[in-house]
Design an enzyme around this catalytic site. Structure first.
Site, PDB file in Angstrom:
ATOM      1  N   ASP A 208       0.828  -1.213   0.000  1.00 35.77           N
ATOM      2  CA  ASP A 208       0.000   0.000   0.000  1.00 35.77           C
ATOM      3  C   ASP A 208       0.856   1.254   0.000  1.00 35.77           C
ATOM      4  O   ASP A 208       1.690   1.428   0.892  1.00 35.77           O
ATOM      5  CB  ASP A 208      -0.896   0.011   1.253  1.00 35.77           C
ATOM      6  CG  ASP A 208      -2.010  -1.010   1.163  1.00 35.77           C
ATOM      7  OD1 ASP A 208      -2.093  -1.884   2.038  1.00 35.77           O
ATOM      8  OD2 ASP A 208      -2.785  -0.947   0.192  1.00 35.77           O
TER       9      ASP A 208
ATOM     10  N   ASP B 287     -10.227  -5.761  -1.036  1.00 38.66           N
ATOM     11  CA  ASP B 287      -9.224  -5.189  -0.139  1.00 38.66           C
ATOM     12  C   ASP B 287      -9.901  -4.432   0.999  1.00 38.66           C
ATOM     13  O   ASP B 287     -10.550  -3.422   0.769  1.00 38.66           O
ATOM     14  CB  ASP B 287      -8.332  -4.226  -0.956  1.00 38.66           C
ATOM     15  CG  ASP B 287      -7.218  -3.648  -0.125  1.00 38.66           C
ATOM     16  OD1 ASP B 287      -6.522  -2.752  -0.635  1.00 38.66           O
ATOM     17  OD2 ASP B 287      -7.037  -4.070   1.037  1.00 38.66           O
TER      18      ASP B 287
HETATM   19  C1  DX5 Z   1      -6.282   0.140   3.373  1.00 42.98           C
HETATM   20  C2  DX5 Z   1      -5.376  -0.759   2.548  1.00 42.98           C
HETATM   21  C3  DX5 Z   1      -5.583  -2.213   2.869  1.00 42.98           C
HETATM   22  C4  DX5 Z   1      -5.376  -2.547   4.344  1.00 42.98           C
HETATM   23  C5  DX5 Z   1      -6.127  -3.807   4.679  1.00 42.98           C
HETATM   24  O1  DX5 Z   1      -6.370   1.395   2.743  1.00 42.98           O
HETATM   25  O2  DX5 Z   1      -5.610  -0.599   1.178  1.00 42.98           O
HETATM   26  O3  DX5 Z   1      -4.710  -3.007   2.065  1.00 42.98           O
HETATM   27  O4  DX5 Z   1      -4.030  -2.727   4.633  1.00 42.98           O
HETATM   28  O5  DX5 Z   1      -6.103  -3.951   6.063  1.00 42.98           O
HETATM   29  P1  DX5 Z   1      -7.312  -4.695   6.805  1.00 42.98           P
HETATM   30  O6  DX5 Z   1      -7.329  -6.083   6.196  1.00 42.98           O
HETATM   31  O7  DX5 Z   1      -6.903  -4.682   8.229  1.00 42.98           O
HETATM   32  O8  DX5 Z   1      -8.544  -3.919   6.483  1.00 42.98           O
HETATM   33 ZN    ZN Z   2      -4.615  -1.937  -0.173  1.00 39.15          ZN
END
Ligand code: DX5
Ligand code: ZN
Length: 221
Positions: free
Chosen positions: A35, A176
């Site tokens: 990310d 996601d």
């Molecule tokens: C949030 C990111 C995700 C995040 C997912 O903006 O794009 O990839 O890391 O984390 P969880 O699974 O904890 O929602």
């Molecule tokens: Zn992400």
């Protein structure tokens, strides 16, 4: 291909990133989710572009799944050394000319994915289906890990799956955000192929990474 895994590196142990990546690679995990945030499109900063570039040098079979939550994402492609086999997800909401950004990703032999936030309707994707390799459906509001699933996420996944199937294109549907133990199966049943696993599954507290990957694999395949 269905039931693919993309653990989210921003949820991993920041002081042991290389060993965490190697463990996942050795477990046969297909993608590592990276990310990138500019602090403007989303009010947060996470992995920086040079780290995302460095990840390349420690990968064996695992591929990079780069999620750019930034305005004009093409400004970061060189710093990340975007190249062959990289998935590069860019937000419809953040590009002034998404067609040009997609073409830019293609010119680097990478795989362009169009990402949509929870408030962006699925039909907004229609103009791009012939140019992309996949869609990233955000099931939380982008910017932070550990959030609850956004309202209407399952309907959104089903809607995007129908749009993809009606187009006849063989696109990957990636989900996601809050891809949790108890919700990932329903996401799969709605048509998700690639699962970003973060703090509510693979990086949930109290479980070793090997055991968590195995558990996730069973749930989504
Ligand atoms: C949030 C990111 C995700 C995040 C997912 O903006 O794009 O990839 O890391 O984390 P969880 O699974 O904890 O929602
Ligand atoms: Zn992400």
């Amino acid at each position: 291909m269905k039931g693919m895994l993309s653990p989210s590196l921003m949820c991993a142990d920041m002081l042991n990133l290389q060993s965490e990546i190697t463990i996942l690679d050795n477990l046969g995990v297909e993608y590592i989710h990276l990310d990138f945030m500019d602090g403007k499109f989303v009010p947060n900063i996470t992995l920086d572009a040079s780290l995302i570039k460095s990840v390349k040098s420690v990968l064996n079979n695992m591929k990079r799944d780069i999620h750019i939550m930034a305005f004009e994402p093409q400004n970061y492609f060189d710093r990340m050394e975007i190249g062959k086999d990289d998935i590069v997800s860019v937000h419809l909401e953040a590009c002034s000319d998404l067609h040009a950004v997609i073409e830019n990703i293609r010119s680097r032999n990478a795989r362009p994915f169009a990402a949509i936030s929870p408030d962006t309707p699925a039909y907004a994707l229609k103009d791009y289906l012939s140019e992309i390799d996949g869609v990233l459906v955000m099931t939380v509001y982008p910017g932070f890990a550990g959030q609850p699933i956004a309202k209407g996420s399952f309907e959104k996944i089903c809607e995007v799956r129908k749009i993809i199937d009606d187009s006849g294109k063989n696109l990957i549907l990636e989900v996601d955000g809050h891809v949790s133990w108890d919700l990932c199966k329903k996401m799969r049943d709605c048509g998700a192929d690639l699962f970003v696993a973060g703090s509510s599954s693979v990086y949930s507290k109290g479980m070793g990474i090997e055991e968590a990957v195995k558990k996730m694999r069973n749930l989504i395949s």
